[in-house]
Design a protein around this motif. Structure first.
Motif, PDB file in Angstrom:
ATOM      1  N   GLN A  97     -42.888  -8.643 -12.223  1.00 46.51           N
ATOM      2  CA  GLN A  97     -43.295  -7.510 -11.637  1.00 46.51           C
ATOM      3  C   GLN A  97     -43.385  -6.167 -12.409  1.00 46.51           C
ATOM      4  O   GLN A  97     -42.848  -5.895 -13.540  1.00 46.51           O
ATOM      5  N   ARG A  98     -44.031  -5.064 -11.693  1.00 45.23           N
ATOM      6  CA  ARG A  98     -44.647  -4.173 -12.624  1.00 45.23           C
ATOM      7  C   ARG A  98     -44.083  -2.607 -12.160  1.00 45.23           C
ATOM      8  O   ARG A  98     -43.805  -2.298 -10.895  1.00 45.23           O
ATOM      9  N   PRO A  99     -43.282  -1.988 -12.910  1.00 47.73           N
ATOM     10  CA  PRO A  99     -42.861  -0.801 -12.640  1.00 47.73           C
ATOM     11  C   PRO A  99     -43.786   0.342 -12.155  1.00 47.73           C
ATOM     12  O   PRO A  99     -43.380   0.808 -11.084  1.00 47.73           O
ATOM     13  N   SER A 100     -45.017   0.104 -12.580  1.00 52.53           N
ATOM     14  CA  SER A 100     -46.094   1.041 -11.797  1.00 52.53           C
ATOM     15  C   SER A 100     -46.367   0.569 -10.423  1.00 52.53           C
ATOM     16  O   SER A 100     -47.036   1.504  -9.733  1.00 52.53           O
ATOM     17  N   GLN A 101     -45.936  -0.511  -9.786  1.00 53.29           N
ATOM     18  CA  GLN A 101     -46.284  -0.891  -8.787  1.00 53.29           C
ATOM     19  C   GLN A 101     -44.959  -0.944  -7.715  1.00 53.29           C
ATOM     20  O   GLN A 101     -44.889  -1.248  -6.653  1.00 53.29           O
ATOM     21  N   GLY A 102     -43.940  -0.036  -8.326  1.00 54.65           N
ATOM     22  CA  GLY A 102     -42.683   0.273  -7.407  1.00 54.65           C
ATOM     23  C   GLY A 102     -41.832  -0.807  -7.553  1.00 54.65           C
ATOM     24  O   GLY A 102     -40.738  -0.694  -6.769  1.00 54.65           O
ATOM     25  N   TRP A 103     -41.652  -1.672  -8.424  1.00 55.68           N
ATOM     26  CA  TRP A 103     -40.646  -2.844  -8.272  1.00 55.68           C
ATOM     27  C   TRP A 103     -39.437  -2.686  -9.020  1.00 55.68           C
ATOM     28  O   TRP A 103     -38.381  -3.020  -9.038  1.00 55.68           O
ATOM     29  N   GLY A 104     -39.519  -1.236  -9.638  1.00 56.70           N
ATOM     30  CA  GLY A 104     -38.258  -0.786 -10.571  1.00 56.70           C
ATOM     31  C   GLY A 104     -38.489  -0.304 -11.929  1.00 56.70           C
ATOM     32  O   GLY A 104     -39.800  -0.492 -12.313  1.00 56.70           O
ATOM     33  N   THR A 105     -37.461   0.098 -12.671  1.00 53.79           N
ATOM     34  CA  THR A 105     -37.786   0.210 -14.022  1.00 53.79           C
ATOM     35  C   THR A 105     -37.839  -0.988 -15.012  1.00 53.79           C
ATOM     36  O   THR A 105     -37.424  -1.942 -14.537  1.00 53.79           O
ATOM     37  N   VAL A 106     -38.288  -0.976 -15.926  1.00 54.90           N
ATOM     38  CA  VAL A 106     -38.504  -2.036 -16.832  1.00 54.90           C
ATOM     39  C   VAL A 106     -36.926  -2.658 -17.200  1.00 54.90           C
ATOM     40  O   VAL A 106     -36.646  -3.757 -16.942  1.00 54.90           O
ATOM     41  N   GLU A 107     -35.918  -1.935 -17.275  1.00 50.56           N
ATOM     42  CA  GLU A 107     -34.495  -2.281 -17.351  1.00 50.56           C
ATOM     43  C   GLU A 107     -34.197  -2.887 -16.111  1.00 50.56           C
ATOM     44  O   GLU A 107     -33.414  -4.023 -16.154  1.00 50.56           O
ATOM     45  N   GLN A 108     -34.459  -2.372 -15.034  1.00 47.01           N
ATOM     46  CA  GLN A 108     -33.913  -3.119 -13.765  1.00 47.01           C
ATOM     47  C   GLN A 108     -34.625  -4.560 -13.371  1.00 47.01           C
ATOM     48  O   GLN A 108     -33.959  -5.656 -13.411  1.00 47.01           O
ATOM     49  N   ILE A 109     -35.917  -4.621 -13.792  1.00 48.48           N
ATOM     50  CA  ILE A 109     -36.675  -5.744 -13.673  1.00 48.48           C
ATOM     51  C   ILE A 109     -36.195  -6.879 -14.669  1.00 48.48           C
ATOM     52  O   ILE A 109     -36.157  -7.983 -14.409  1.00 48.48           O
ATOM     53  N   MET A 110     -35.789  -6.478 -15.849  1.00 50.16           N
ATOM     54  CA  MET A 110     -35.289  -7.417 -16.804  1.00 50.16           C
ATOM     55  C   MET A 110     -34.082  -7.996 -16.625  1.00 50.16           C
ATOM     56  O   MET A 110     -33.503  -8.834 -17.115  1.00 50.16           O
ATOM     57  N   ASP A 111     -33.470  -7.487 -15.570  1.00 50.27           N
ATOM     58  CA  ASP A 111     -32.191  -8.056 -14.947  1.00 50.27           C
ATOM     59  C   ASP A 111     -32.443  -9.131 -14.015  1.00 50.27           C
ATOM     60  O   ASP A 111     -32.957  -8.835 -12.755  1.00 50.27           O
ATOM     61  N   ARG A 113     -31.104 -10.820 -11.722  1.00 49.28           N
ATOM     62  CA  ARG A 113     -30.491 -10.581 -10.380  1.00 49.28           C
ATOM     63  C   ARG A 113     -31.040  -9.552  -9.640  1.00 49.28           C
ATOM     64  O   ARG A 113     -31.300  -9.827  -8.425  1.00 49.28           O
ATOM     65  N   TYR A 114     -31.700  -8.465 -10.170  1.00 52.49           N
ATOM     66  CA  TYR A 114     -32.251  -7.415  -9.583  1.00 52.49           C
ATOM     67  C   TYR A 114     -33.737  -7.847  -9.257  1.00 52.49           C
ATOM     68  O   TYR A 114     -34.008  -7.700  -8.022  1.00 52.49           O
ATOM     69  N   SER A 115     -34.411  -8.741 -10.139  1.00 53.47           N
ATOM     70  CA  SER A 115     -35.782  -9.116 -10.063  1.00 53.47           C
ATOM     71  C   SER A 115     -35.726 -10.193  -8.908  1.00 53.47           C
ATOM     72  O   SER A 115     -36.654 -10.115  -7.939  1.00 53.47           O
ATOM     73  N   THR A 116     -34.764 -11.077  -9.031  1.00 53.76           N
ATOM     74  CA  THR A 116     -34.937 -12.049  -7.822  1.00 53.76           C
ATOM     75  C   THR A 116     -34.418 -11.430  -6.548  1.00 53.76           C
ATOM     76  O   THR A 116     -35.088 -11.849  -5.508  1.00 53.76           O
ATOM     77  N   GLY A 117     -33.454 -10.543  -6.511  1.00 57.40           N
ATOM     78  CA  GLY A 117     -33.345  -9.798  -5.156  1.00 57.40           C
ATOM     79  C   GLY A 117     -34.417  -9.030  -4.782  1.00 57.40           C
ATOM     80  O   GLY A 117     -34.543  -9.093  -3.604  1.00 57.40           O
ATOM     81  N   ASP A 191     -19.115 -15.456  -9.430  1.00 58.58           N
ATOM     82  CA  ASP A 191     -18.776 -14.469  -8.142  1.00 58.58           C
ATOM     83  C   ASP A 191     -19.765 -13.630  -7.974  1.00 58.58           C
ATOM     84  O   ASP A 191     -20.290 -13.462  -6.996  1.00 58.58           O
ATOM     85  N   GLU A 192     -20.717 -13.293  -8.876  1.00 58.89           N
ATOM     86  CA  GLU A 192     -21.938 -12.462  -8.837  1.00 58.89           C
ATOM     87  C   GLU A 192     -23.007 -13.244  -8.225  1.00 58.89           C
ATOM     88  O   GLU A 192     -23.670 -12.667  -7.261  1.00 58.89           O
ATOM     89  N   SER A 193     -23.142 -14.483  -8.420  1.00 53.82           N
ATOM     90  CA  SER A 193     -24.314 -15.339  -8.334  1.00 53.82           C
ATOM     91  C   SER A 193     -24.033 -15.832  -6.887  1.00 53.82           C
ATOM     92  O   SER A 193     -24.977 -15.889  -6.126  1.00 53.82           O
ATOM     93  N   TRP A 194     -22.845 -16.118  -6.428  1.00 55.78           N
ATOM     94  CA  TRP A 194     -22.584 -16.833  -5.058  1.00 55.78           C
ATOM     95  C   TRP A 194     -21.936 -15.746  -4.180  1.00 55.78           C
ATOM     96  O   TRP A 194     -21.750 -16.067  -2.932  1.00 55.78           O
ATOM     97  N   GLY A 195     -21.548 -14.530  -4.534  1.00 52.49           N
ATOM     98  CA  GLY A 195     -21.155 -13.530  -3.516  1.00 52.49           C
ATOM     99  C   GLY A 195     -19.737 -13.791  -3.328  1.00 52.49           C
ATOM    100  O   GLY A 195     -19.223 -13.624  -2.144  1.00 52.49           O
TER     101      GLY A 195
END
Length: 272
Positions: A97-111, A113-117, A191-195
């Protein structure tokens, strides 16, 4: 001489590319196999970890196994299911995912859970994505320059999704070393993965258990059991039992074996 130089240069580039694709992962920590029907898929520990996370998060969001298949097929094409910090232009992460295309910051996308969400957020906005060809649904999210490439990974993604969502019991197993694990807070990761997953522990036996209830005991139970196996290296899991079957770490040929010491209403596991 020019031909020889060109050949050597090409070889060097190839070596560098292959090294870059696999560096930084958990490739030396065992491997896992999904066997579903006529399809057999082998992945390493890092790929297993992220594929199982995609399955867990889809389950948490009440998405169909097809959504998991689309996510895994996309990650196969984009990153080899690796959380890489490089890519085309500013692309990073599992789904590039590309930060310049609105997917989030590099730090966020490298998480992961965030990128899958974010991937699932975009997928569910596509009308009738569940009835689309998998490669078309993936392309509708990604808008790749190679729209047909996702189809190359459909069979493997289906097998992984079917096993990791619990629809193919005892179909996903790993040959891992539980002594190689470095992470300790498995309960938090579950807990994080399965809610929300409660783990009960018995210090005297060293056994942990997850109680199951509801109409989907079998499916959810197998999804959780195979999630634990997929993360067995990182979290030092040595044994998982469920529904009269047992998986143990350290196998030369990974698989599940029948056992009488297993429950159909509890996923049990040991660590270390």
């Amino acid at each position: 001489m020019r031909w020889i130089v060109a050949t050597v240069a090409s070889t060097v580039v190839l070596v560098l590319v292959v090294f870059k694709l696999f560096e930084g992962g958990m490739t030396g920590a065992g491997y896992c196999v999904a066997r579903v029907g006529d399809t057999t898929v082998e992945v390493d520990a890092e790929q297993a970890k992220w594929a199982s996370l995609m399955a867990a998060m889809a389950h948490e969001r009440d998405l169909t196994p097809r959504a998991t298949t689309i996510a895994i097929a996309t990650a196969y094409q984009e990153s080899k299911i690796r959380n890489i910090d490089y890519g085309d232009r500013d692309s990073v992460g599992l789904f590039q995912q590309r930060p310049s295309q609105g997917w989030g910051t590099v730090e966020q996308i490298m998480d992961p859970r965030y990128s899958t969400g974010r991937f699932y957020d975009a997928l569910v906005e596509i009308d009738d994505y569940e009835s689309m060809e998998i490669t078309d649904a993936a392309q509708a999210v990604q808008r790749s320059g190679f729209p047909d490439a996702y189809a190359d990974h459909e069979a493997d993604a289906r097998a992984l999704a079917s096993a990791l969502r619990g629809y193919s019991p005892a179909a996903f197993a790993c040959a891992t070393d539980p002594q190689a694990g470095t992470s300790t807070d498995l309960e938090a990761y579950l807990d994080e993965s399965w809610g929300g997953v409660r783990v009960d522990s018995d210090p005297s036996s060293g056994q942990h258990s997850i109680a199951l209830s509801g109409k989907q005991i079998g499916t959810r139970g197998w999804a959780l059991a195979q999630f634990l196996v997929a993360n067995s290296t990182e979290y030092s899991i040595s044994e998982v039992t469920f529904d009269d079957m047992r998986w143990e770490a350290g196998q030369e040929e990974p698989g599940w074996d029948p056992t009488e010491d297993a429950s159909s209403t509890q996923v049990r596991f040991k660590r270390g």
